[in-house]
Write a protein that holds these residues in place. Structure first.
Motif, mmCIF file in Angstrom:
data_model
loop_
_atom_site.group_PDB
_atom_site.id
_atom_site.type_symbol
_atom_site.label_atom_id
_atom_site.label_comp_id
_atom_site.label_asym_id
_atom_site.label_seq_id
_atom_site.Cartn_x
_atom_site.Cartn_y
_atom_site.Cartn_z
ATOM 1 N N THR A 1 63.425 86.834 -0.543
ATOM 2 C CA THR A 1 62.950 86.881 -1.915
ATOM 3 C C THR A 1 62.716 85.480 -2.463
ATOM 4 N N ILE A 2 63.654 84.579 -2.245
ATOM 5 C CA ILE A 2 63.548 83.235 -2.802
ATOM 6 C C ILE A 2 62.428 82.464 -2.141
ATOM 7 N N THR A 3 62.274 82.609 -0.854
ATOM 8 C CA THR A 3 61.189 81.918 -0.165
ATOM 9 C C THR A 3 59.847 82.395 -0.672
ATOM 10 N N ASP A 4 59.695 83.709 -0.833
ATOM 11 C CA ASP A 4 58.419 84.263 -1.275
ATOM 12 C C ASP A 4 58.128 83.946 -2.732
ATOM 13 N N ARG A 5 59.174 83.696 -3.536
ATOM 14 C CA ARG A 5 58.983 83.495 -4.961
ATOM 15 C C ARG A 5 58.055 82.319 -5.243
ATOM 16 N N LEU A 6 58.091 81.310 -4.379
ATOM 17 C CA LEU A 6 57.237 80.142 -4.571
ATOM 18 C C LEU A 6 55.818 80.393 -4.100
ATOM 19 N N ASP A 7 55.590 81.533 -3.448
ATOM 20 C CA ASP A 7 54.275 81.823 -2.893
ATOM 21 C C ASP A 7 53.773 83.171 -3.379
ATOM 22 N N THR A 8 54.111 83.529 -4.618
ATOM 23 C CA THR A 8 53.620 84.759 -5.201
ATOM 24 C C THR A 8 52.178 84.574 -5.671
ATOM 25 N N PRO A 9 51.444 85.659 -5.896
ATOM 26 C CA PRO A 9 50.081 85.506 -6.420
ATOM 27 C C PRO A 9 50.024 84.691 -7.706
ATOM 28 N N LEU A 10 50.979 84.894 -8.614
ATOM 29 C CA LEU A 10 50.969 84.125 -9.868
ATOM 30 C C LEU A 10 51.168 82.640 -9.615
ATOM 31 N N ALA A 11 52.070 82.309 -8.693
ATOM 32 C CA ALA A 11 52.288 80.893 -8.377
ATOM 33 C C ALA A 11 51.041 80.291 -7.745
ATOM 34 N N ARG A 12 50.407 81.029 -6.849
ATOM 35 C CA ARG A 12 49.194 80.515 -6.199
ATOM 36 C C ARG A 12 48.052 80.366 -7.194
ATOM 37 N N ARG A 13 48.029 81.183 -8.226
ATOM 38 C CA ARG A 13 46.970 81.101 -9.232
ATOM 39 C C ARG A 13 47.241 80.027 -10.281
ATOM 40 N N GLY A 14 48.352 79.328 -10.153
ATOM 41 C CA GLY A 14 48.647 78.219 -11.050
ATOM 42 C C GLY A 14 49.345 78.600 -12.334
ATOM 43 N N PHE A 15 49.775 79.859 -12.457
ATOM 44 C CA PHE A 15 50.376 80.326 -13.705
ATOM 45 C C PHE A 15 51.595 79.492 -14.071
ATOM 46 N N TYR A 16 52.524 79.319 -13.146
ATOM 47 C CA TYR A 16 53.755 78.590 -13.451
ATOM 48 C C TYR A 16 53.502 77.093 -13.577
ATOM 49 N N ASP A 17 52.531 76.596 -12.857
ATOM 50 C CA ASP A 17 52.164 75.186 -13.011
ATOM 51 C C ASP A 17 51.639 74.920 -14.420
ATOM 52 N N ARG A 18 50.823 75.824 -14.946
ATOM 53 C CA ARG A 18 50.313 75.644 -16.308
ATOM 54 C C ARG A 18 51.444 75.758 -17.327
ATOM 55 N N MET A 19 52.408 76.632 -17.081
ATOM 56 C CA MET A 19 53.562 76.712 -17.974
ATOM 57 C C MET A 19 54.296 75.375 -18.022
ATOM 58 N N GLU A 20 54.459 74.767 -16.865
ATOM 59 C CA GLU A 20 55.152 73.483 -16.803
ATOM 60 C C GLU A 20 54.354 72.401 -17.523
ATOM 61 N N ARG A 21 53.034 72.445 -17.411
ATOM 62 C CA ARG A 21 52.202 71.456 -18.095
ATOM 63 C C ARG A 21 52.271 71.638 -19.613
ATOM 64 N N VAL A 22 52.341 72.868 -20.083
ATOM 65 C CA VAL A 22 52.520 73.120 -21.509
ATOM 66 C C VAL A 22 53.858 72.558 -21.975
ATOM 67 N N ARG A 23 54.887 72.749 -21.170
ATOM 68 C CA ARG A 23 56.205 72.234 -21.514
ATOM 69 C C ARG A 23 56.182 70.712 -21.663
ATOM 70 N N ARG A 24 55.356 70.064 -20.861
ATOM 71 C CA ARG A 24 55.247 68.610 -20.937
ATOM 72 C C ARG A 24 54.292 68.151 -22.033
ATOM 73 N N GLY A 25 53.674 69.105 -22.750
ATOM 74 C CA GLY A 25 52.816 68.760 -23.870
ATOM 75 C C GLY A 25 51.368 68.520 -23.519
ATOM 76 N N ALA A 26 50.935 68.978 -22.320
ATOM 77 C CA ALA A 26 49.543 68.761 -21.915
ATOM 78 C C ALA A 26 48.580 69.565 -22.782
ATOM 79 N N PHE A 27 48.977 70.751 -23.211
ATOM 80 C CA PHE A 27 48.170 71.593 -24.099
ATOM 81 C C PHE A 27 49.086 72.669 -24.661
ATOM 82 N N SER A 28 48.563 73.442 -25.624
ATOM 83 C CA SER A 28 49.344 74.512 -26.251
ATOM 84 C C SER A 28 48.868 75.862 -25.745
ATOM 85 N N ALA A 29 49.798 76.753 -25.530
ATOM 86 C CA ALA A 29 49.446 78.074 -25.029
ATOM 87 C C ALA A 29 50.624 79.014 -25.240
ATOM 88 N N ARG A 30 50.342 80.292 -25.087
ATOM 89 C CA ARG A 30 51.393 81.325 -25.109
ATOM 90 C C ARG A 30 51.343 82.035 -23.765
#
Length: 235
Positions: A83-112
């Motif tokens: 489960t943990i190994t696959d969690r980093l390679d889920t469709p959402l992770a591959r589509r950049g969803f969590y990366d964009r969340m992290e960028r919002v956290r760093r103040g790159a842009f605003s989003a919900r």
């Protein structure tokens, strides 16, 4: 203050939804870490949720000088290592969803962002039901009573992306490109694009210019904002 979501053997649980001391939920990064600006303490109240793991709601004591550790227990039907190994390679992770969340956290842009965990809790039957009350989206109805997602601008609708593709032939698209749609009888409503149970995550951007470049390239310049809908398994 740092909180790290891990399994009993110390393996990180990426993208865990964590809330500390009644603060707003934050999503852990790929190392299972979230940061809060909270006064030092020996113990704090933490809630944590990640699909595939038992929810946690407990007081946790300081683990080390860097902060706290919340231990996530895989559900009995799951194999923790897989489960943990696959969690980093889920469709959402591959589509950049969590990366964009992290960028919002760093103040790159605003989003919900609506994570799979929040969708599981809210269990919306329609996308418009999920978005009700969100500050970046206004609503209207067509003559048949179907919901239309509007932005903050006047007579300007949201651009809708479904699994990374811009949706044309929608009620929103007709508002943003009126010259293209003289006959609107066959247009698609946002609630007809995907049933609520099939939605894995959602992103909302208040303007196309505020969206990350990878979504801007798909959404184009028309529209008052972007709603990106991702379908599939929430696991």
């Amino acid at each position: 203050m740092r909180i790290r979501a891990v399994t009993a053997d110390g393996t990180p649980v990426p993208f865990t939804n964590v809330a500390a001391q009644g603060r707003a939920v934050r999503v852990a990064n790929a190392e299972g870490v979230v940061e809060y600006d909270i006064a030092p303490a020996d113990s704090i109240r933490v809630t944590a949720r990640r699909i595939g793991y038992k929810p946690v709601a407990a007081w946790v004591v300081r683990h080390d000088s860097l902060g706290f550790r919340v231990v996530m227990e895989p559900l009995p039907t799951q194999l923790a290592a897989v489960t943990i190994t696959d969690r980093l390679d889920t469709p959402l992770a591959r589509r950049g969803f969590y990366d964009r969340m992290e960028r919002v956290r760093r103040g790159a842009f605003s989003a919900r962002f609506f994570t799979p965990e929040e969708l599981d809790q809210r269990n919306p039957s329609r996308i418009s039901q999920l978005l009700q009350g969100e500050s970046m989206v206004r609503f209207s109805r067509d003559p048949r009573g179907r919901m239309i997602l509007l932005g903050r601008g006047v007579d300007c609708a949201m651009t809708i992306l479904l699994d990374g593709q811009r949706m044309t032939g929608t009620l929103e698209d007709a508002i943003n490109n009126p010259q293209m749609y003289r006959d609107r009888s066959s247009l698609t409503a946002v609630d007809d694009l995907a049933p609520g149970a099939s939605i894995a995550a959602v992103e909302i951007y208040g303007s196309a210019a505020a969206a990350p470049v990878e979504l801007q390239q798909v959404a184009g310049a028309a529209g008052c904002g972007v709603v990106a809908i991702w379908t599939g398994s929430r696991r």
